[in-house]
Design a protein around this motif. Structure first.
Motif, PDB file in Angstrom:
ATOM      1  N   GLY A  48       0.899  -1.223   0.190  1.00  0.00           N
ATOM      2  CA  GLY A  48      -0.042  -0.104   0.209  1.00  0.00           C
ATOM      3  C   GLY A  48       0.754   1.297   0.498  1.00  0.00           C
ATOM      4  N   THR A  49       0.696   2.731   0.021  1.00  0.00           N
ATOM      5  CA  THR A  49       0.654   3.955   0.064  1.00  0.00           C
ATOM      6  C   THR A  49       0.768   4.171   1.540  1.00  0.00           C
ATOM      7  N   LEU A  50       1.916   5.159   2.118  1.00  0.00           N
ATOM      8  CA  LEU A  50       1.725   5.609   3.687  1.00  0.00           C
ATOM      9  C   LEU A  50       1.777   7.126   2.499  1.00  0.00           C
ATOM     10  N   VAL A  51       0.643   7.515   3.845  1.00  0.00           N
ATOM     11  CA  VAL A  51       0.520   9.472   3.317  1.00  0.00           C
ATOM     12  C   VAL A  51       1.126   9.937   4.658  1.00  0.00           C
ATOM     13  N   VAL A  52       2.050  10.310   4.407  1.00  0.00           N
ATOM     14  CA  VAL A  52       3.202  11.771   5.381  1.00  0.00           C
ATOM     15  C   VAL A  52       3.429  12.352   5.292  1.00  0.00           C
ATOM     16  N   LYS A  53       4.321  13.180   5.703  1.00  0.00           N
ATOM     17  CA  LYS A  53       5.199  14.700   6.087  1.00  0.00           C
ATOM     18  C   LYS A  53       5.327  14.442   4.937  1.00  0.00           C
ATOM     19  N   GLU A  54       6.175  15.619   4.234  1.00  0.00           N
ATOM     20  CA  GLU A  54       6.861  16.138   2.922  1.00  0.00           C
ATOM     21  C   GLU A  54       8.224  15.155   3.112  1.00  0.00           C
ATOM     22  N   THR A  55       8.569  14.692   2.251  1.00  0.00           N
ATOM     23  CA  THR A  55      10.141  13.585   3.090  1.00  0.00           C
ATOM     24  C   THR A  55      11.496  14.792   1.774  1.00  0.00           C
ATOM     25  N   LYS A  56      12.395  14.655   1.606  1.00  0.00           N
ATOM     26  CA  LYS A  56      13.769  15.218   1.042  1.00  0.00           C
ATOM     27  C   LYS A  56      13.576  14.646  -0.073  1.00  0.00           C
ATOM     28  N   GLU A  57      13.635  12.845  -0.411  1.00  0.00           N
ATOM     29  CA  GLU A  57      12.989  12.508  -1.498  1.00  0.00           C
ATOM     30  C   GLU A  57      12.173  12.856  -2.606  1.00  0.00           C
ATOM     31  N   MET A  58      10.836  12.985  -1.712  1.00  0.00           N
ATOM     32  CA  MET A  58       9.847  13.021  -2.816  1.00  0.00           C
ATOM     33  C   MET A  58      10.322  14.254  -3.549  1.00  0.00           C
ATOM     34  N   GLU A  59      10.692  15.687  -3.233  1.00  0.00           N
ATOM     35  CA  GLU A  59      11.306  16.759  -3.460  1.00  0.00           C
ATOM     36  C   GLU A  59      12.258  16.465  -5.074  1.00  0.00           C
ATOM     37  N   LYS A  60      12.654  15.665  -4.971  1.00  0.00           N
ATOM     38  CA  LYS A  60      13.205  14.585  -6.323  1.00  0.00           C
ATOM     39  C   LYS A  60      12.911  14.325  -7.367  1.00  0.00           C
ATOM     40  N   ILE A  61      11.751  14.455  -6.942  1.00  0.00           N
ATOM     41  CA  ILE A  61      10.564  14.364  -8.022  1.00  0.00           C
ATOM     42  C   ILE A  61       9.977  14.771  -8.704  1.00  0.00           C
ATOM     43  N   ARG A  62       9.939  15.573 -10.116  1.00  0.00           N
ATOM     44  CA  ARG A  62       9.273  16.464 -10.080  1.00  0.00           C
ATOM     45  C   ARG A  62       7.610  16.339  -9.875  1.00  0.00           C
ATOM     46  N   ILE A  63       6.770  15.048 -10.583  1.00  0.00           N
ATOM     47  CA  ILE A  63       5.188  14.822 -10.749  1.00  0.00           C
ATOM     48  C   ILE A  63       4.889  14.123 -10.226  1.00  0.00           C
ATOM     49  N   SER A  64       3.980  13.668  -9.044  1.00  0.00           N
ATOM     50  CA  SER A  64       3.817  12.757  -8.814  1.00  0.00           C
ATOM     51  C   SER A  64       3.034  11.785  -9.185  1.00  0.00           C
ATOM     52  N   GLY A  65       1.687  12.473  -9.613  1.00  0.00           N
ATOM     53  CA  GLY A  65       0.761  12.281  -9.995  1.00  0.00           C
ATOM     54  C   GLY A  65       0.376  13.234 -11.607  1.00  0.00           C
ATOM     55  N   VAL A  66      -0.980  12.734 -11.781  1.00  0.00           N
ATOM     56  CA  VAL A  66      -1.325  13.570 -12.794  1.00  0.00           C
ATOM     57  C   VAL A  66      -3.652  12.810 -12.345  1.00  0.00           C
ATOM     58  N   THR A  67      -4.421  13.477 -12.478  1.00  0.00           N
ATOM     59  CA  THR A  67      -5.623  13.265 -12.276  1.00  0.00           C
ATOM     60  C   THR A  67      -6.655  14.058 -12.500  1.00  0.00           C
ATOM     61  N   SER A  68      -7.876  14.250 -13.062  1.00  0.00           N
ATOM     62  CA  SER A  68      -8.356  14.869 -13.793  1.00  0.00           C
ATOM     63  C   SER A  68     -10.280  14.737 -13.480  1.00  0.00           C
ATOM     64  N   LYS A  69     -10.739  15.485 -13.396  1.00  0.00           N
ATOM     65  CA  LYS A  69     -12.353  15.547 -13.323  1.00  0.00           C
ATOM     66  C   LYS A  69     -13.248  16.189 -13.963  1.00  0.00           C
ATOM     67  N   THR A  70     -14.129  15.538 -14.313  1.00  0.00           N
ATOM     68  CA  THR A  70     -15.217  16.090 -15.295  1.00  0.00           C
ATOM     69  C   THR A  70     -17.081  16.485 -14.689  1.00  0.00           C
ATOM     70  N   ASP A  71     -16.754  16.029 -13.121  1.00  0.00           N
ATOM     71  CA  ASP A  71     -17.980  17.243 -12.259  1.00  0.00           C
ATOM     72  C   ASP A  71     -18.182  18.305 -12.242  1.00  0.00           C
ATOM     73  N   GLU A  72     -17.035  19.437 -13.160  1.00  0.00           N
ATOM     74  CA  GLU A  72     -17.119  20.631 -12.515  1.00  0.00           C
ATOM     75  C   GLU A  72     -18.240  21.307 -13.825  1.00  0.00           C
ATOM     76  N   ALA A  73     -18.214  22.554 -13.623  1.00  0.00           N
ATOM     77  CA  ALA A  73     -18.845  23.485 -15.398  1.00  0.00           C
ATOM     78  C   ALA A  73     -17.876  24.766 -14.982  1.00  0.00           C
ATOM     79  N   ARG A  74     -18.048  25.077 -15.765  1.00  0.00           N
ATOM     80  CA  ARG A  74     -17.455  26.717 -15.937  1.00  0.00           C
ATOM     81  C   ARG A  74     -18.724  27.998 -16.136  1.00  0.00           C
ATOM     82  N   VAL A  75     -18.883  28.855 -15.446  1.00  0.00           N
ATOM     83  CA  VAL A  75     -19.757  30.039 -15.525  1.00  0.00           C
ATOM     84  C   VAL A  75     -18.692  30.259 -15.902  1.00  0.00           C
ATOM     85  N   THR A  76     -18.891  31.618 -17.039  1.00  0.00           N
ATOM     86  CA  THR A  76     -18.881  33.614 -17.229  1.00  0.00           C
ATOM     87  C   THR A  76     -19.630  34.144 -17.179  1.00  0.00           C
ATOM     88  N   ILE A  77     -19.084  35.221 -16.512  1.00  0.00           N
ATOM     89  CA  ILE A  77     -19.847  36.205 -16.207  1.00  0.00           C
ATOM     90  C   ILE A  77     -19.261  37.881 -17.644  1.00  0.00           C
TER      91      ILE A  77
END
Ligand code: ASP
Ligand code: MG
Length: 431
Positions: A237-266
């Motif tokens: 599994g995955t541990l969710v913890v405080k940020e570590t130095k190791e983590m900073e070496k990696i540029r991107i941890s993940g990509v995600t998306s959502k389609t449940d939003e709408a845009r309103v323009t006034i």
């Protein structure tokens, strides 16, 4: 004795067989010497079934009664699990939120936890019992039953872990952990051994459904170590913890998306102080959560601005009401448009703080795939783009591939933690 809080989601308690399986898991933890408090969700599909029943009665049921209704799902699970444990010879007791003392505000269907009494649970633990608490529910100052919003059992569990100062909060689910992308959409998504609270919080609010975002917020504020794992196998599994130095070496941890939003323009809003405040305070007063906001710089000729923002599609009706009100007040004079065919893709990583060129690389990937960017928003550790809804899947796959996030990628092969995940192909099987 150290306290361990475990949370089992709907799929994990989705049948009598699975409930028995969960009971065996709990007993194993108990036998390791922990005092165990368990939080469970309703059996999978049950909450939806209950909501559907109400919808058959009327299109707009009262929220208080909805909470009375949907909270019953969790009560079925806690009782069945306690019965299973007792049948296996282990003392256990089920408790509702009222019996524990989980106090929330009175915002039905989306209540926030204000206080948890640790004494009733501790008294039961002292008697050697396993305590099984109904997730998702709370009780307001008038003793009305409230619920914490869909997926809220995670939040119940983390809040209990904080109140009890538990050693760990284990979140058992039907996926093996947190991935670089949704493995259902991106076949070579890689499981992360560790992720920071901040990143997890962004991922949760940007569309990853693994954890309820409130739960991550509480974990971060109270330093609760979260361990996301599958109830169907013994993978790490995955541990969710405080940020570590190791983590900073990696540029991107993940990509995600959502389609449940709408845009309103006034359109054509006066370019003067107080206009944005008027618009967004009305939205807040109607409890509408605004996600991204973009204001164009003022047009010189007309001295007007345009403001676009995104909200949940389910809030569009309320937004229309707010705009009407603003028209009557004279704040809005021009047209307004609602676009429900948008999607938001986001990349997240604490490494962005110290690496440059991440945004330009993201935009280049979208450009190469002829995906138009309609809005952009950034924070220290994330970049989100609004794009056309029907290009979201293409975007997620392209970004995942071109940033080299997958299992076969060079970068992940160089990481020791990634090797481990890659060495267990079974780790991606879903329940
Ligand atoms: N049963 C609730 C839901 O389906 C809460 C949860 O599962 O966390 O949203
Ligand atoms: Mg859930």
């Amino acid at each position: 004795m150290d306290i361990l809080v475990q949370k089992y989601g709907g799929t994990s308690v989705g049948s009598v067989e699975r409930i028995k399986n969960v009971a065996r898991r709990i007993i194993r933890s108990k036998e390791k010497g922990y005092s165990v408090v368990v939080v469970v969700s309703a059996m999978s599909g049950e909450t939806n079934r209950l909501i559907d029943l109400a919808q058959q009665v009327t299109a707009e049921p009262a929220k208080r009664e909805m909470d009375m209704l949907v909270s019953t799902g969790e009560q079925v699970s806690i009782a069945l699990l306690a019965i299973a444990l007792q049948d296996m010879g282990h003392p256990a007791i089920s408790m509702t939120a009222a019996q524990v003392g989980i106090r929330t505000d009175a915002n039905f269907m989306n209540a926030r936890i204000q206080h948890i009494d640790d004494k009733p649970m501790k008294a039961e633990l002292k008697k050697g019992r396993i305590v099984i608490v109904a997730g998702f529910q709370g009780i307001d100052v008038g003793n009305n039953i409230t619920t914490l919003g869909r997926g809220g059992s995670d939040t119940s569990a983390v809040a209990l872990a904080a109140a009890l100062k538990a050693k760990y909060c284990e979140i058992y689910t039907d996926v093996d952990g947190v991935y670089t992308a949704d493995p259902n959409k991106v076949p070579d998504a890689r499981m992360l051994r560790e992720i920071s609270y901040e990143e997890m919080l962004e991922l949760a609010s940007l569309g990853s459904k693994v954890l309820h975002s409130r739960s991550v917020e509480i974990a971060m504020n109270y330093n609760v170590v979260l361990h996301v794992r599958s109830s169907l196998n013994d993978n790490e599994g995955t541990l969710v913890v405080k940020e570590t130095k190791e983590m900073e070496k990696i540029r991107i941890s993940g990509v995600t998306s959502k389609t449940d939003e709408a845009r309103v323009t006034i359109y054509d809003l006066d370019d003067k102080p107080g206009v944005a405040a008027a618009v967004f305070s009305e939205l807040a007063a109607s409890r509408i959560n605004v996600d991204m906001i973009v204001q164009s710089s003022a047009l010189e000729k007309t001295h007007t601005n345009r403001i676009s923002f995104t909200v949940k599609k389910s809030d569009i009706k309320s937004v229309e009401g707010v705009v009407e009100k603003l028209r009557k007040a004279g704040t809005v004079n021009g047209k307004h448009l609602v676009d429900t065919k948008i999607g938001i893709v986001s990349i997240v990583g604490v490494g962005m703080k110290s690496h440059t060129g991440v945004a330009s690389q993201l935009f280049a990937i979208l450009a190469k795939n002829k995906i138009n960017i309609e809005m952009i928003s950034t924070s220290e550790i994330k970049i989100s783009c609004v794009i056309a809804e029907d290009r979201v899947l293409d975007a997620v796959r392209a970004i995942h591939r071109d940033f080299g996030l997958g299992e076969g990628s060079v970068r992940s092969a160089a990481k020791p933690a990634a090797k481990k995940a890659a060495a267990q192909p079974a780790a991606k099987k879903k329940g």
